[in-house]
Design an enzyme around this catalytic site. Structure first.
Site, PDB file in Angstrom:
ATOM      1  N   GLU A  85       0.824  -1.198   0.020  1.00 20.64           N
ATOM      2  CA  GLU A  85      -0.139   0.191   0.165  1.00 20.64           C
ATOM      3  C   GLU A  85       0.958   1.324  -0.408  1.00 20.64           C
ATOM      4  OE1 GLU A  85      -2.696   0.455   3.291  1.00 20.64           O
ATOM      5  OE2 GLU A  85      -3.643   1.766   2.503  1.00 20.64           O
ATOM      6  N   LYS A 280      -6.522  -0.788  11.862  1.00 23.33           N
ATOM      7  CA  LYS A 280      -6.609  -1.092  10.575  1.00 23.33           C
ATOM      8  C   LYS A 280      -5.054  -0.735  10.215  1.00 23.33           C
ATOM      9  CE  LYS A 280      -5.874  -0.965   5.275  1.00 23.33           C
ATOM     10  NZ  LYS A 280      -4.718   0.436   5.032  1.00 23.33           N
ATOM     11  N   ASP A 296       4.161 -14.932  11.414  1.00 23.84           N
ATOM     12  CA  ASP A 296       2.977 -15.025  10.806  1.00 23.84           C
ATOM     13  C   ASP A 296       1.917 -13.969  10.750  1.00 23.84           C
ATOM     14  OD1 ASP A 296       1.368 -18.097  11.543  1.00 23.84           O
ATOM     15  OD2 ASP A 296       0.591 -16.454  10.676  1.00 23.84           O
ATOM     16  N   HIS A 393      -2.343  10.085   1.583  1.00 24.99           N
ATOM     17  CA  HIS A 393      -1.980   9.438   0.581  1.00 24.99           C
ATOM     18  C   HIS A 393      -2.603   9.084  -0.714  1.00 24.99           C
ATOM     19  CE1 HIS A 393      -2.859   5.350   0.532  1.00 24.99           C
ATOM     20  NE2 HIS A 393      -4.164   4.965  -0.437  1.00 24.99           N
TER      21      HIS A 393
HETATM   22  C1  LIG Z   1       2.028  10.562   2.944  1.00 28.31           C
HETATM   23  C2  LIG Z   1       2.483  11.811   4.568  1.00 28.31           C
HETATM   24  C3  LIG Z   1       3.726  11.097   4.302  1.00 28.31           C
HETATM   25  C4  LIG Z   1       2.511  12.817   2.633  1.00 28.31           C
HETATM   26  O1  LIG Z   1       3.466  14.504   4.111  1.00 28.31           O
HETATM   27  P1  LIG Z   1       4.074  15.514   3.624  1.00 28.31           P
HETATM   28  O2  LIG Z   1       4.207  15.909   4.494  1.00 28.31           O
HETATM   29  O3  LIG Z   1       3.714  15.381   2.440  1.00 28.31           O
HETATM   30  O4  LIG Z   1       5.566  15.065   3.387  1.00 28.31           O
HETATM   31  P2  LIG Z   1       6.847  15.457   2.596  1.00 28.31           P
HETATM   32  O5  LIG Z   1       6.709  16.231   1.247  1.00 28.31           O
HETATM   33  O6  LIG Z   1       6.687  17.232   3.692  1.00 28.31           O
HETATM   34  O7  LIG Z   1       7.760  14.546   3.527  1.00 28.31           O
HETATM   35  C5  LIG Z   1       7.836  14.605   5.330  1.00 28.31           C
HETATM   36  C6  LIG Z   1       8.604  13.406   5.157  1.00 28.31           C
HETATM   37  O8  LIG Z   1       7.168  12.308   4.625  1.00 28.31           O
HETATM   38  C7  LIG Z   1       8.692  11.330   4.698  1.00 28.31           C
HETATM   39  N1  LIG Z   1       7.611  11.725   3.292  1.00 28.31           N
HETATM   40  C8  LIG Z   1       6.813  12.114   3.114  1.00 28.31           C
HETATM   41  N2  LIG Z   1       7.127  11.971   1.327  1.00 28.31           N
HETATM   42  C9  LIG Z   1       7.983  10.516   0.760  1.00 28.31           C
HETATM   43  C10 LIG Z   1       8.083   9.759   0.041  1.00 28.31           C
HETATM   44  N3  LIG Z   1       7.238   9.536  -1.625  1.00 28.31           N
HETATM   45  N4  LIG Z   1       9.137   8.226   0.338  1.00 28.31           N
HETATM   46  C11 LIG Z   1       9.555   8.128   1.528  1.00 28.31           C
HETATM   47  N5  LIG Z   1       9.584   9.024   2.843  1.00 28.31           N
HETATM   48  C12 LIG Z   1       8.207  10.219   2.919  1.00 28.31           C
HETATM   49  C13 LIG Z   1       9.541  11.677   5.063  1.00 28.31           C
HETATM   50  O9  LIG Z   1       9.497  11.409   5.982  1.00 28.31           O
HETATM   51  C14 LIG Z   1       9.557  12.813   4.432  1.00 28.31           C
HETATM   52  O10 LIG Z   1      10.869  13.426   5.295  1.00 28.31           O
HETATM   53  P3  LIG Z   1      12.193  13.747   4.174  1.00 28.31           P
HETATM   54  O11 LIG Z   1      12.390  12.261   3.618  1.00 28.31           O
HETATM   55  O12 LIG Z   1      11.586  14.921   3.084  1.00 28.31           O
HETATM   56  O13 LIG Z   1      12.824  14.430   4.869  1.00 28.31           O
HETATM   57  C15 LIG Z   1       1.579  12.461   5.083  1.00 28.31           C
HETATM   58  O14 LIG Z   1       0.452  12.956   4.176  1.00 28.31           O
HETATM   59  C16 LIG Z   1       0.844  10.837   5.956  1.00 28.31           C
HETATM   60  O15 LIG Z   1       1.628  11.228   7.395  1.00 28.31           O
HETATM   61  N6  LIG Z   1      -0.483  11.254   5.275  1.00 28.31           N
HETATM   62  C17 LIG Z   1      -1.151   9.878   6.011  1.00 28.31           C
HETATM   63  C18 LIG Z   1      -0.864   8.697   5.563  1.00 28.31           C
HETATM   64  C19 LIG Z   1      -1.743   7.273   5.931  1.00 28.31           C
HETATM   65  O16 LIG Z   1      -1.841   7.473   7.108  1.00 28.31           O
HETATM   66  N7  LIG Z   1      -0.848   6.664   5.165  1.00 28.31           N
HETATM   67  C20 LIG Z   1      -1.054   4.712   5.497  1.00 28.31           C
HETATM   68  C21 LIG Z   1      -2.549   4.300   4.130  1.00 28.31           C
HETATM   69  S1  LIG Z   1      -4.159   5.250   4.813  1.00 28.31           S
HETATM   70  C22 LIG Z   1      -5.136   3.823   5.923  1.00 28.31           C
HETATM   71  O17 LIG Z   1      -5.173   2.855   5.360  1.00 28.31           O
HETATM   72  C23 LIG Z   1      -4.855   4.258   7.262  1.00 28.31           C
HETATM   73  C24 LIG Z   1      -6.046   4.999   7.896  1.00 28.31           C
HETATM   74  C25 LIG Z   1      -5.943   5.875   7.460  1.00 28.31           C
HETATM   75  O18 LIG Z   1      -7.168   4.729   6.603  1.00 28.31           O
HETATM   76  C26 LIG Z   1      -6.139   4.752   8.361  1.00 28.31           C
HETATM   77  C27 LIG Z   1      -6.894   5.369   9.859  1.00 28.31           C
HETATM   78  O19 LIG Z   1      -8.198   5.236   9.007  1.00 28.31           O
HETATM   79  O20 LIG Z   1      -7.117   5.491  10.914  1.00 28.31           O
HETATM   80  N1  LIG Z   2      -1.400 -21.376  14.415  1.00 31.61           N
HETATM   81  C1  LIG Z   2      -0.464 -20.481  14.617  1.00 31.61           C
HETATM   82  O1  LIG Z   2       0.562 -19.515  14.608  1.00 31.61           O
HETATM   83  C2  LIG Z   2       1.394 -21.551  13.715  1.00 31.61           C
HETATM   84  C3  LIG Z   2       2.364 -21.033  13.277  1.00 31.61           C
HETATM   85  N2  LIG Z   2       2.842 -22.452  12.809  1.00 31.61           N
HETATM   86  C4  LIG Z   2       4.565 -21.420  12.519  1.00 31.61           C
HETATM   87  O2  LIG Z   2       4.691 -21.690  13.300  1.00 31.61           O
HETATM   88  C5  LIG Z   2       6.684 -21.110  13.125  1.00 31.61           C
HETATM   89  C6  LIG Z   2       7.366 -20.582  14.241  1.00 31.61           C
HETATM   90  O3  LIG Z   2       7.176 -22.348  15.421  1.00 31.61           O
HETATM   91  P1  LIG Z   2       8.616 -22.028  16.281  1.00 31.61           P
HETATM   92  O4  LIG Z   2       7.582 -23.357  17.063  1.00 31.61           O
HETATM   93  O5  LIG Z   2       8.771 -20.119  16.528  1.00 31.61           O
HETATM   94  O6  LIG Z   2       9.339 -22.095  14.419  1.00 31.61           O
HETATM   95  P2  LIG Z   2      11.144 -23.463  14.514  1.00 31.61           P
HETATM   96  O7  LIG Z   2       9.955 -24.168  15.290  1.00 31.61           O
HETATM   97  O8  LIG Z   2      11.027 -23.371  13.445  1.00 31.61           O
HETATM   98  O9  LIG Z   2      11.661 -22.875  15.377  1.00 31.61           O
HETATM   99  C7  LIG Z   2      11.968 -22.511  16.971  1.00 31.61           C
HETATM  100  C8  LIG Z   2      12.567 -23.827  17.538  1.00 31.61           C
HETATM  101  O10 LIG Z   2      13.781 -22.411  17.361  1.00 31.61           O
HETATM  102  C9  LIG Z   2      14.792 -23.301  18.269  1.00 31.61           C
HETATM  103  N3  LIG Z   2      15.997 -22.047  18.999  1.00 31.61           N
HETATM  104  C10 LIG Z   2      17.184 -21.879  18.857  1.00 31.61           C
HETATM  105  N4  LIG Z   2      17.226 -20.861  19.672  1.00 31.61           N
HETATM  106  C11 LIG Z   2      16.861 -20.132  20.174  1.00 31.61           C
HETATM  107  C12 LIG Z   2      15.667 -19.154  21.186  1.00 31.61           C
HETATM  108  N5  LIG Z   2      17.130 -18.094  21.623  1.00 31.61           N
HETATM  109  N6  LIG Z   2      14.843 -19.309  21.540  1.00 31.61           N
HETATM  110  C13 LIG Z   2      14.204 -19.875  21.715  1.00 31.61           C
HETATM  111  N7  LIG Z   2      14.135 -21.254  20.505  1.00 31.61           N
HETATM  112  C14 LIG Z   2      15.255 -20.995  19.640  1.00 31.61           C
HETATM  113  C15 LIG Z   2      13.903 -23.927  19.846  1.00 31.61           C
HETATM  114  O11 LIG Z   2      14.679 -25.227  19.156  1.00 31.61           O
HETATM  115  C16 LIG Z   2      12.896 -23.710  18.628  1.00 31.61           C
HETATM  116  O12 LIG Z   2      11.968 -24.934  18.945  1.00 31.61           O
HETATM  117  C17 LIG Z   2       5.818 -20.053  12.565  1.00 31.61           C
HETATM  118  O13 LIG Z   2       6.582 -19.635  10.783  1.00 31.61           O
HETATM  119  C18 LIG Z   2       4.143 -19.861  12.288  1.00 31.61           C
HETATM  120  O14 LIG Z   2       3.954 -19.703  10.626  1.00 31.61           O
HETATM  121  C19 LIG Z   2       2.944 -23.504  12.796  1.00 31.61           C
HETATM  122  C20 LIG Z   2       1.266 -24.010  13.080  1.00 31.61           C
HETATM  123  C21 LIG Z   2       0.206 -22.721  13.664  1.00 31.61           C
END
Ligand SMILES: CC(C)(COP(=O)([O-])OP(=O)([O-])OC[C@H]1O[C@@H](n2cnc3c(N)ncnc32)[C@H](O)[C@@H]1OP(=O)([O-])[O-])[C@@H](O)C(=O)NCCC(=O)NCCSC(=O)C[C@@](C)(O)CC(=O)[O-]
Ligand SMILES: NC(=O)C1=CN([C@@H]2O[C@H](COP(=O)(O)OP(=O)(O)OC[C@H]3O[C@@H](n4cnc5c(N)ncnc54)[C@H](O)[C@@H]3O)[C@@H](O)[C@H]2O)C=CC1
Length: 441
Positions: A85, A280, A296, A393
């Site tokens: 997005e 969201k 995940d 946006h």
């Molecule tokens: C979109 C902006 C950032 C524009 O904002 P702006 O003021 O027009 O941007 P700007 O040109 O003044 O730049 C300011 C800074 O924005 C960033 N920025 C600005 N442009 C860029 C770019 N092209 N690429 C990368 N970064 C960018 C960047 O950090 C930049 O600093 P700089 O890098 O220049 O030092 C602002 O209007 C904003 O934050 N809007 C909100 C947009 C948003 O929330 N989007 C999410 C998707 S919409 C949604 O699904 C969520 C929602 C809205 O439904 C959630 C809700 O309902 O609560």
């Molecule tokens: N409902 C759900 O969320 C489900 C998710 N999954 C999937 O399972 C995966 C994650 O399962 P995991 O058991 O986490 O992964 P995994 O089984 O691949 O690895 C975890 C293993 O890493 C080892 N390990 C090494 N260093 C460790 C440390 N510092 N701390 C902890 N463990 C360490 C341990 O043996 C541990 O069991 C994800 O890919 C997920 O998508 C699978 C089934 C159901």
């Protein structure tokens, strides 16, 4: 009549593509070429990706962006974000910059408790069952020792095994409700392995238990599965600043801006239609980092939204208040994440994302992800309560529209300049591009 296919999984990838292309698409040759176009030229790397899932045909590109300047607990992060997005990464970047100048984000882990349950039926007295579970407690631990040994050596393992009586919800329904510590692993596989062993021990010991003789079977296990609802695996992200440090935007004073933000959060806290979109927006930030780090996101999403509804109605994940001249904005969110396991050590771009974050453990990743969600919410609300979401946006979405219209690089440059001060709409872009093209004729 359309015929199903037998043995699809045993076909080669090329044979799968050929069958799908010929059976389901209008131009099979072009479909085959398209799916192959997205293969990685490195056959070994492509095979690695093929083997992540089943019946793989090709790769599905998702952009990987980065949001720099996140000051979190006095440390600077550039956060990787995988998302399709527009404006999400820009919004996170802008929020990062904003709070960088105001002390940055604070984050801390409130708990790392994971949950798993053995769901079973028992039609005797609950008191007898509780006595039985108490009796076999040591055997339950002993039988899982082989699975938990390494995790225990790291400081994790099974924390608690408790009987829960759910017979009011469903006759005969009981649970072994278990809690776990899985350190840097999300823990699903570890937890599910422990649960399946606990279930086997439960059934075996129940059959031999004198008080249950004559009950056939004394215990019937239905499922052994972790829960993705983890209210005890919780992380807090927060920011605050003096009201006078807030921008005077759109003619608002800092205090008026803060008041509108607080009211926007209050609306999301009492109005589910708003709360869903509000959250969201938070998940735009959370999911993007969860995906980039190979976690995940389905598990995270399910758990977070259940948490948002824990009061009985679906509410805002974030909180905001003004107190003693300070604006406070924060969120507690449940995140069961792993920095080991799953594909975290396999996927090269996941390894890149984790390296970008300084190879964090799971607790630190929880904090980064929570901050990304809070930042996303701040950016969205900042736009919503001032200039509206479309201005920013759609400014970011402009390139998507121009690409849809087949604009040349020169046309893109001209229209980006043209819309610097105008709100972008699809119709306005079409009109402006057509006018530009007619001038060129
Ligand atoms: C979109 C902006 C950032 C524009 O904002 P702006 O003021 O027009 O941007 P700007 O040109 O003044 O730049 C300011 C800074 O924005 C960033 N920025 C600005 N442009 C860029 C770019 N092209 N690429 C990368 N970064 C960018 C960047 O950090 C930049 O600093 P700089 O890098 O220049 O030092 C602002 O209007 C904003 O934050 N809007 C909100 C947009 C948003 O929330 N989007 C999410 C998707 S919409 C949604 O699904 C969520 C929602 C809205 O439904 C959630 C809700 O309902 O609560
Ligand atoms: N409902 C759900 O969320 C489900 C998710 N999954 C999937 O399972 C995966 C994650 O399962 P995991 O058991 O986490 O992964 P995994 O089984 O691949 O690895 C975890 C293993 O890493 C080892 N390990 C090494 N260093 C460790 C440390 N510092 N701390 C902890 N463990 C360490 C341990 O043996 C541990 O069991 C994800 O890919 C997920 O998508 C699978 C089934 C159901």
């Amino acid at each position: 009549m359309d015929q199903p296919i037998e043995g699809f999984s045993r076909l080669s990838k090329e044979e799968k593509i050929q069958w799908i292309a010929q059976r389901y698409t209008r131009h099979p040759r072009q479909t085959e070429a398209l799916l192959q176009q997205y293969w990685n030229p490195d056959a070994h790397l492509q095979q690695l990706h093929d083997e992540f899932i089943e019946n793989t045909l090709s790769n599905f590109y998702l952009p990987l962006g980065v949001a720099p300047n996140f000051l979190i607990n006095d440390r600077l992060y550039a956060i990787p974000m995988a998302i399709e997005e527009s404006s999400v990464v820009a919004a996170a970047s802008k929020a990062a910059k904003f709070w960088l100048e105001r002390g940055g984000f604070r984050a801390r882990v409130l708990g790392t408790e994971k949950i798993g349950q053995v769901h079973f039926l028992f039609h005797g007295k609950a008191a007898d069952l509780q006595e039985f579970i108490d009796h076999i407690g040591p055997v339950l631990r002993k039988d899982t020792a082989g699975i938990t040994r390494n995790m225990e050596q790291r400081g994790g393992g099974i924390r608690d095994i408790a009987l829960r009586d759910k017979t009011e919800a469903m006759p005969g329904y009981f649970q072994l409700h278990c809690t776990f510590e899985t350190l840097d692993a999300m823990g699903a596989n570890f937890i599910n392995s422990c649960l399946e062993q606990l279930a086997a021990t439960l059934v075996r010991e129940a059959k031999a238990y004198p008080a249950f003789q004559g009950m056939e079977p004394p215990v019937e296990v239905l499922m052994s599965i972790l829960s993705n609802y983890v209210p005890g695996c919780l992380v807090r992200a927060e920011v605050s600043c003096p009201l006078e440090a807030l921008p005077a935007e759109c003619g608002l004073t800092g205090e008026e801006f803060a008041r509108r933000l607080v009211q926007a959060v209050a609306i999301a806290d009492c109005e589910p239609y708003r709360a869903v979109t509000h959250n969201k927006g938070i998940m735009n930030g959370i999911d993007a980092v969860v995906i980039a780090t190979g976690n995940d996101f389905r598990a995270v999403e399910a758990g977070v939204h259940a948490f948002a509804a824990r009061s009985g109605s679906y509410r805002s994940l974030t909180r905001a208040r003004i107190e003693d001249g300070q604006f406070h904005f924060w969120m507690d969110v449940p995140l069961a994440l792993g920095t080991v396991g799953g594909i975290t050590s396999l996927h090269p771009l996941v390894r890149f994302s984790l390296e970008l974050l300084g190879d964090p453990g799971a607790p630190e990743l929880m904090q980064v992800v929570a901050v990304a969600g809070l930042a996303q919410n701040f950016a969205a609300l900042r736009s919503l309560v001032t200039v509206g979401i479309q201005k920013g946006h759609m400014k970011m979405h402009l390139l998507n529209i121009l690409n849809q219209l087949g604009a040349t690089e020169a046309e893109k440059t001209a229209l980006i300049d043209h819309f610097k001060n105008d709100t972008v709409s699809h119709s306005a872009v079409v009109e402006t591009l057509n006018a530009l093209r007619s001038q060129a004729l």
